[in-house]
Design an enzyme around this catalytic site. Structure first.
Site, PDB file in Angstrom:
ATOM      1  N   ARG A 153       0.796  -1.221   0.000  1.00  0.00           N
ATOM      2  CA  ARG A 153       0.000   0.000   0.000  1.00  0.00           C
ATOM      3  C   ARG A 153       0.832   1.277   0.000  1.00  0.00           C
ATOM      4  O   ARG A 153       0.686   2.115  -0.883  1.00  0.00           O
ATOM      5  CB  ARG A 153      -0.948   0.005   1.205  1.00  0.00           C
ATOM      6  N   HIS A 158      -8.023  -4.022  -7.578  1.00  0.00           N
ATOM      7  CA  HIS A 158      -7.832  -3.270  -6.329  1.00  0.00           C
ATOM      8  C   HIS A 158      -9.113  -3.313  -5.489  1.00  0.00           C
ATOM      9  O   HIS A 158      -9.946  -2.416  -5.582  1.00  0.00           O
ATOM     10  CB  HIS A 158      -7.456  -1.821  -6.678  1.00  0.00           C
ATOM     11  N   TYR A 209     -18.493  12.647 -13.612  1.00  0.00           N
ATOM     12  CA  TYR A 209     -18.454  13.829 -14.473  1.00  0.00           C
ATOM     13  C   TYR A 209     -17.143  13.971 -15.232  1.00  0.00           C
ATOM     14  O   TYR A 209     -17.098  14.617 -16.263  1.00  0.00           O
ATOM     15  CB  TYR A 209     -18.664  15.103 -13.633  1.00  0.00           C
TER      16      TYR A 209
END
Length: 860
Positions: A32, A78, A122
């Site tokens: 990570r 993921h 968007y």
């Protein structure tokens, strides 16, 4: 309650907690928070790039909705929250976050003010062109793949990147028990350093630093001091101080500080809001208004100042209390073979080169295998269709076979083919059996055999493999390399500045209104005595160039003000400008008080040299004739706000300051043409806080105009110059030695034609002289043109003055030995006005010509 068939195993809770926490911490460290040293990517960034690679959203394809990309990465590689992927992808697209962004975003991807990006439904994204280089050769078995979280797909363990991504983009992450914070660097510099390492594996970090000078942040700014950079490169840990890029402007009748670049990772809106709070709390006085004038063309923050504010003082307070100055703590920790390690600059380069070498080997092995497979098939083609008879035989076998399997076996038996070759023959289209196609097959076979030979040579030749790495890197540099954005202010640290800045001869000029600049000495031409002069610097209203001194970049300048304060600057710290440039207001360089004015200066060598500062003394003279001598050691510890050099009484002011060696002779001249000469030893050395003693006695209407220090009585002569352009050279011995405090003797026969005495200077035939009048015209002449004459004479005309013009200043300068003869004899009739100087603190200007005395610099 225990159920039937169940078995309880007692476990020590301490052991279980320890084991579980270690497993968790290793997961965070490896999967990570920390980047891989080879490709500089954390797993989430690698998965975003691979997910986009799988979707085919390359730089030359159309944008794809961010939600689609995030969904693909989540579902395949993921298994975490969608924000973890989207936030990572957004940062990869922000040009103020990454030095070389990897994602090309369309839509609202946030701002430097900390505005959040639009929702993923968007925005759209695709890969940047530079990311193609990170993913290059991924399909050629160059890297290992591993199963994804549910073992349904494979994902790469590392990217075969051609970009030294860890160096150029840096990274930051907090793991368990450790953290990483790696600075970004310039791609061109990084590639130069890597190539230097490939050429010489024994290269030192200091030698690498000649190529990769310092981190290069995406938001620009200035690295203040070099010690932190050196520590980071040598050890992998260091604290780098970052400052905003700042300029000064005059807006209306106010001074303003203009910020055009902020330090890396500074939230602009928060910084402005915090500054406004500090102004309100009066922690930062002097600011009238703060405006953010940033637009699509760039960043611009305006700090408009109050009329009585000193820009340099306000700027230092902004550096102290706001994010205009921040620090970046470098901590180079990355995964090396799956283990976290602290890395210096050479380690990072070494691991990247090793990675690239492995990629080249694996790529070559893949291409060789593919080439050999193709050659094997082409050999089969040539066996079967190389002649008309064998082709007819093959066609007959195929036509008379009951099925494809029988045809394949028949071809294998008849032509001694492998199963792969026989299948390739069966798969041939009839069009390939023409004569032209047969020639193409032979040509392809020859080409592929050459390629096989070349690939085998690469695998057998290590120097060639490293040359390929270099060639590919230089190609990347050509495509994506750019100029540095972050400047380096070496003077902020302890670095030896002499290694960076050439020790060139320069001319320093200071105007009456307090504008200062340094100009290369070579910009000024030499003229004959009596020439009109050429353009030097411009004047407006009553401003003119008042002080000129020659120096070299490595020296120090001590500035003395009429109130008796002393300030320091290294010569290279004074902004460079052309001969006609306006220069920078002194108030923006040193913290001089608004109603004070520089009246004298001293040029010295290294102030850190204890032997030198203890040998030398500073001698000062005031307008009313007070003289003071203090050891240079008392002035050897620079302070930002200056120090008191001499106590000035009412209606008096400091005029000149000189450096002496204890064996000099002092000469003081007055406005009415009187001059006194006495040995330096007649003035005893006193402390910095003392007032001084009387140097010359004068009539009530007289005043001191200057002082010189004579070190060589035989060769030096005394030059005096009057307001109306008259001057003369006289032997030092023509002035008899007297005691300090006497009235002196006549040095120039003052008349209405000559005007009052304005300057005194000690010169030799080898010296040059710079004369500047109040209208800004300058003339440079050699002293060898001016003969030595008697003491009580009127002198000769030195410069043709037009109308009511008068001389403003003279200064001794080095003669340029390389100036051509015709240039020395050239006379330029240039009365042109020079470009305007904006006068700051107009109300402080002294309009009276009698106060425009020259106070010449010292020669050691």
């Amino acid at each position: 309650m225990q159920k039937e068939g169940e078995r309880l195993i007692p476990i020590n809770i301490v052991d279980e907690m320890k084991s579980s926490y270690i497993d968790y911490s290793m997961s965070v460290i490896v999967s990570r928070a920390l980047p891989d040293v080879r490709d500089g990517l954390k797993p989430v960034h690698r998965r975003v790039l691979y997910g986009m690679y799988g979707l085919g959203v390359f730089s030359n394809r159309k944008y794809l909705k961010s939600a689609r990309i995030v969904g693909d990465v989540l579902g395949k590689y993921h298994p975490h929250g969608d924000s973890s992927v989207y936030d990572a992808m957004v940062r990869m697209a922000q040009p103020w976050s990454l030095r070389y962004p990897q994602v090309d975003g369309q839509g609202n991807f946030g701002s430097m003010d900390g505005d959040p990006p639009a929702a993923m439904r968007y925005t759209e994204a695709r890969l940047k062109k530079i990311s193609d280089e990170i993913l290059s050769d991924l399909d050629k078995e160059t890297v290992d793949f591993q199963n994804n979280f549910d073992d349904s797909l494979q994902e790469p363990t590392v990217m075969p990147t051609k970009i030294p991504n860890l160096l150029v983009n840096g990274t930051s992450g907090i793991a368990v028990g450790m953290a990483t914070n790696m600075a970004p660097h310039n791609l061109s510099e990084s590639i130069n350093a890597i190539c230097a390492y490939i050429d010489n594996r024994e290269i030192t970090i200091d030698e690498l630093m000649q190529h990769i000078i310092a981190p290069d942040f995406p938001t620009g700014g200035i690295i203040y001091g070099y010690d932190g950079v050196r520590d980071a490169f040598h050890t992998g840990r260091g604290r780098i101080v970052l400052r905003a890029k700042v300029g000064f402007e005059e807006i209306g009748n106010r001074n303003a500080i203009i910020v055009s670049e902020v330090p890396y990772q500074v939230n602009k809106a928060e910084m402005i809001a915090r500054t406004a709070e500090l102004v309100k709390e009066e922690k930062i006085p002097g600011i009238f208004e703060i405006r953010d004038e940033s637009d699509r063309n760039g960043l611009r923050i305006v700090y408009e100042l109050k009329n009585d504010a000193i820009p340099n003082v306000v700027l230092n307070l902004l550096y102290k209390y706001t994010s205009l100055q921040t620090s970046f703590s470098v901590n180079n920790i990355a995964l090396v073979h799956g283990r976290p390690e602290q890395l210096n600059l050479k380690d990072i380069i070494h691991h990247f080169v090793e990675h690239r070498h492995e990629i080249i080997v694996r790529r070559t092995e893949f291409e060789l295998r593919k080439a050999k497979e193709r050659a094997h098939i082409l050999e089969g083609f040539m066996k079967v269709i190389g002649s008309q008879d064998s082709l007819d035989k093959a066609i007959s076998i195929i036509r008379h076979s009951a099925n494809p399997q029988a045809a394949k076996e028949g071809l294998i038996e008849a032509f001694d083919l492998s199963e792969i070759q026989a299948q390739a023959i069966l798969d041939l289209r009839l069009a390939r059996l023409t004569g032209m196609e047969l020639d193409k097959i032979r040509d392809e076979y020859e080409a592929i055999m050459k390629e096989i030979k070349d690939l085998e040579d690469i695998l057998a030749n290590e120097p060639r493999r490293f040359q390929i790495i270099k060639d590919e890197l230089l190609e990347i540099k050509e495509k994506y390399g750019d100029e540095r954005r972050t400047e380096i202010d070496y003077s902020g640290g302890e670095m030896s500045i002499e290694d960076i800045i050439p020790n060139e001869a320069v001319v320093l000029t200071i105007s009456h209104a307090g504008y200062i600049k340094r100009t290369l000495l070579s910009e000024y031409k030499i003229q004959s005595r009596g020439g009109v002069g050429n353009k030097a610097a411009t004047t407006r209203d009553s401003d003119f160039l008042e002080y000129i001194v020659s120096a070299t970049n490595h020296q120090y300048m001590l500035f003395f003000t009429e109130k008796g304060k002393c300030y320091w600057l290294r010569v290279f710290e004074i902004p460079e400008g052309s001969k006609t440039a306006k220069g920078r207001a002194v108030q923006n360089l040193i913290n001089i008080e608004p109603d004070d004015k520089i009246k004298a200066y001293i040029r010295t060598n290294d102030l850190k040299d204890s032997e030198y500062v203890n040998q030398m003394s500073v001698v000062m003279i005031t307008k009313n004739g007070t003289i003071k001598k203090t050891s240079l050691e008392a002035y050897s510890r620079p302070r930002v706000n200056g120090i008191n050099a001499i106590e000035i009484r009412e209606n008096d002011q400091l005029l000149s300051a000189y450096l002496t060696n204890g064996e000099s002779q002092i000469m003081i001249a007055t406005k009415n043409g009187k001059c006194i000469r006495f040995p330096e030893e007649k003035v005893r050395e006193v402390g910095r806080g003392s007032i001084g003693v009387r140097g010359i006695s004068m009539e009530d209407d007289d005043e001191v105009i200057g002082m010189i220090v004579v070190n060589d009585v035989e060769h030096e002569t005394v030059l005096v110059v009057s307001e109306k352009g008259y001057g003369k050279r006289t032997a030092v011995e023509d002035y008899r030695i007297t005691n300090r405090g006497g009235k002196g003797v006549i040095t120039l026969n003052i008349t209405e034609k000559t005007g009052n005495l304005i300057a005194i200077q000690n010169v030799t035939d080898e010296d040059g002289l710079m004369i500047i009048n109040k209208s800004g015209v300058a003339i440079r002449m050699g002293m060898d043109e001016m003969r030595v004459m008697g003491r009580n004479t009127q002198g000769v005309r030195m410069i043709n003055l037009k109308k009511n013009d008068e001389i403003a200043a003279i200064a001794k300068v080095e003669m340029d030995k390389e100036v051509a003869e015709d240039e020395i004899n050239e006379e330029t009739d240039s009365e042109a006005e020079l470009s305007n100087i904006n006068i700051s603190n107009q109300e402080n200007l002294d309009q009276e010509a009698s106060d425009n005395d020259d106070h010449s610099g010292s020669e050691e």
